[in-house]
Design a protein around this motif. Structure first.
Motif, short mmCIF file in Angstrom:
data_model
loop_
_atom_site.label_atom_id
_atom_site.label_comp_id
_atom_site.label_asym_id
_atom_site.label_seq_id
_atom_site.Cartn_x
_atom_site.Cartn_y
_atom_site.Cartn_z
N SER A 18 0.42 -1.23 0.23
CA SER A 18 -0.10 0.21 -0.06
C SER A 18 1.04 1.27 0.19
O SER A 18 0.50 1.78 1.63
N PRO A 19 1.54 1.32 -0.70
CA PRO A 19 2.65 2.67 -0.71
C PRO A 19 1.67 4.24 -1.08
O PRO A 19 0.80 4.16 -1.50
N MET A 20 2.21 4.94 0.18
CA MET A 20 2.02 5.96 -0.36
C MET A 20 2.80 7.52 -0.50
O MET A 20 3.81 6.78 0.45
N ASP A 21 3.09 8.70 -0.70
CA ASP A 21 4.05 9.47 -0.83
C ASP A 21 3.31 10.85 -0.25
O ASP A 21 1.93 10.81 -0.93
N LEU A 22 4.41 11.73 -0.08
CA LEU A 22 3.80 13.97 0.21
C LEU A 22 2.95 14.09 -1.62
O LEU A 22 2.03 14.64 -1.50
N GLY A 23 3.07 13.84 -1.88
CA GLY A 23 2.50 13.91 -3.57
C GLY A 23 1.55 13.51 -3.99
O GLY A 23 0.65 14.76 -4.26
N THR A 24 0.96 12.00 -3.46
CA THR A 24 -0.12 11.66 -3.60
C THR A 24 -1.07 12.50 -2.57
O THR A 24 -1.92 12.38 -2.79
N MET A 25 -0.11 12.97 -1.48
CA MET A 25 -1.15 13.36 -0.44
C MET A 25 -1.51 14.53 -0.85
O MET A 25 -2.64 15.28 -0.63
N GLY A 26 -0.82 15.31 -1.46
CA GLY A 26 -1.07 16.74 -1.93
C GLY A 26 -1.51 16.85 -2.97
O GLY A 26 -2.92 17.52 -2.86
N ILE A 47 2.60 6.22 5.36
CA ILE A 47 4.24 6.82 4.56
C ILE A 47 5.44 6.28 5.36
O ILE A 47 6.30 5.81 5.11
N VAL A 48 5.35 6.49 7.15
CA VAL A 48 6.38 5.83 8.13
C VAL A 48 6.18 4.26 8.29
O VAL A 48 7.58 4.31 8.39
N ALA A 49 5.37 3.86 7.82
CA ALA A 49 5.14 2.23 8.47
C ALA A 49 5.97 1.94 7.12
O ALA A 49 6.80 0.89 7.21
N ASN A 50 5.53 1.93 5.24
CA ASN A 50 6.35 1.87 4.68
C ASN A 50 7.72 2.04 4.69
O ASN A 50 9.15 1.17 4.21
N CYS A 51 7.90 3.63 4.88
CA CYS A 51 9.45 3.55 5.36
C CYS A 51 10.20 2.78 6.03
O CYS A 51 11.33 2.54 6.08
N ARG A 52 9.95 2.43 7.55
CA ARG A 52 10.04 1.30 8.81
C ARG A 52 10.69 0.34 7.63
O ARG A 52 12.05 -0.19 7.59
N LYS A 53 10.06 -0.07 7.32
CA LYS A 53 9.77 -1.74 6.56
C LYS A 53 10.56 -1.55 5.92
O LYS A 53 11.26 -2.47 5.32
N PHE A 54 10.97 -0.31 4.37
CA PHE A 54 11.71 -0.83 3.45
C PHE A 54 13.07 -0.71 4.06
O PHE A 54 13.60 -0.98 3.27
N ASN A 55 13.40 0.69 4.30
CA ASN A 55 14.26 0.97 4.93
C ASN A 55 14.73 0.45 6.35
O ASN A 55 15.08 1.62 6.97
N THR A 56 15.87 -0.58 6.53
CA THR A 56 15.76 -0.75 7.63
C THR A 56 17.26 -0.77 7.74
O THR A 56 18.04 -0.55 7.03
N ASP A 57 17.58 0.08 9.06
CA ASP A 57 19.12 0.67 9.54
C ASP A 57 19.30 1.53 8.74
O ASP A 57 20.69 1.01 8.24
N LYS A 58 18.63 2.27 8.68
CA LYS A 58 19.55 3.13 7.67
C LYS A 58 18.73 4.93 8.42
O LYS A 58 18.17 5.38 8.09
N ALA A 59 20.06 5.39 9.28
CA ALA A 59 20.35 6.31 10.26
C ALA A 59 19.52 7.52 9.38
O ALA A 59 18.35 8.41 9.90
N GLY A 60 19.65 8.18 8.31
CA GLY A 60 19.43 8.90 7.66
C GLY A 60 17.95 9.15 7.38
O GLY A 60 17.05 10.10 7.94
N VAL A 61 17.37 7.70 7.39
CA VAL A 61 16.10 7.44 7.14
C VAL A 61 15.50 7.75 8.32
O VAL A 61 14.28 8.04 7.83
N TRP A 62 15.69 6.94 9.08
CA TRP A 62 15.30 7.01 9.92
C TRP A 62 14.81 8.24 10.60
O TRP A 62 14.47 9.02 11.75
N PHE A 63 16.33 9.96 10.29
CA PHE A 63 16.12 10.75 11.30
C PHE A 63 14.99 11.38 10.24
O PHE A 63 13.82 11.93 11.03
N VAL A 64 14.76 11.53 9.34
CA VAL A 64 12.87 12.42 8.75
C VAL A 64 12.17 11.23 9.07
O VAL A 64 10.72 11.92 9.17
N LEU A 65 12.08 10.49 8.87
CA LEU A 65 10.46 9.74 10.07
C LEU A 65 10.64 9.95 11.32
O LEU A 65 9.38 10.50 11.83
#
Length: 86
Positions: A18-26, A47-65
């Motif tokens: 179930s993808p979601m992104d800021l462009g679609t939200m806009g 968006i957060v759940a998808n990001c966590r699921k796909f990008n495991t152990d990536k510090a930059g991504v977790w900061f944005v989250l």
């Protein structure tokens, strides 16, 4: 700000169902598709759940989250659809 493409992340669509992104939200916001704060927050949460699921152990991504988690928990005011009160 746009959907993840196969070229950017070849396995994304296999992992994220179930993808979601800021462009679609806009786009949804402009069309007046959000009828409540909960609907808006649900897409941010997705968006957060998808990001966590796909990008495991990536510090930059977790900061944005962490920023998105703050947005989700904040008292975000969603504009009313055109022609509707409140």
């Amino acid at each position: 700000l746009k959907p993840v493409t196969k070229a950017e992340a070849p396995t994304y669509q296999d992992i994220i169902k179930s993808p979601m992104d800021l462009g679609t939200m806009g786009k949804k916001l402009k069309k007046g598709e959000y009828m409540s704060k909960k609907q808006f927050q649900a897409d941010l949460t997705l968006i957060v759940a998808n990001c966590r699921k796909f990008n495991t152990d990536k510090a930059g991504v977790w900061f944005v989250l962490s920023f998105f988690v703050l947005l989700i928990s904040a008292d975000v005011r969603v504009p009313s659809p055109r022609g509707r009160d409140g």
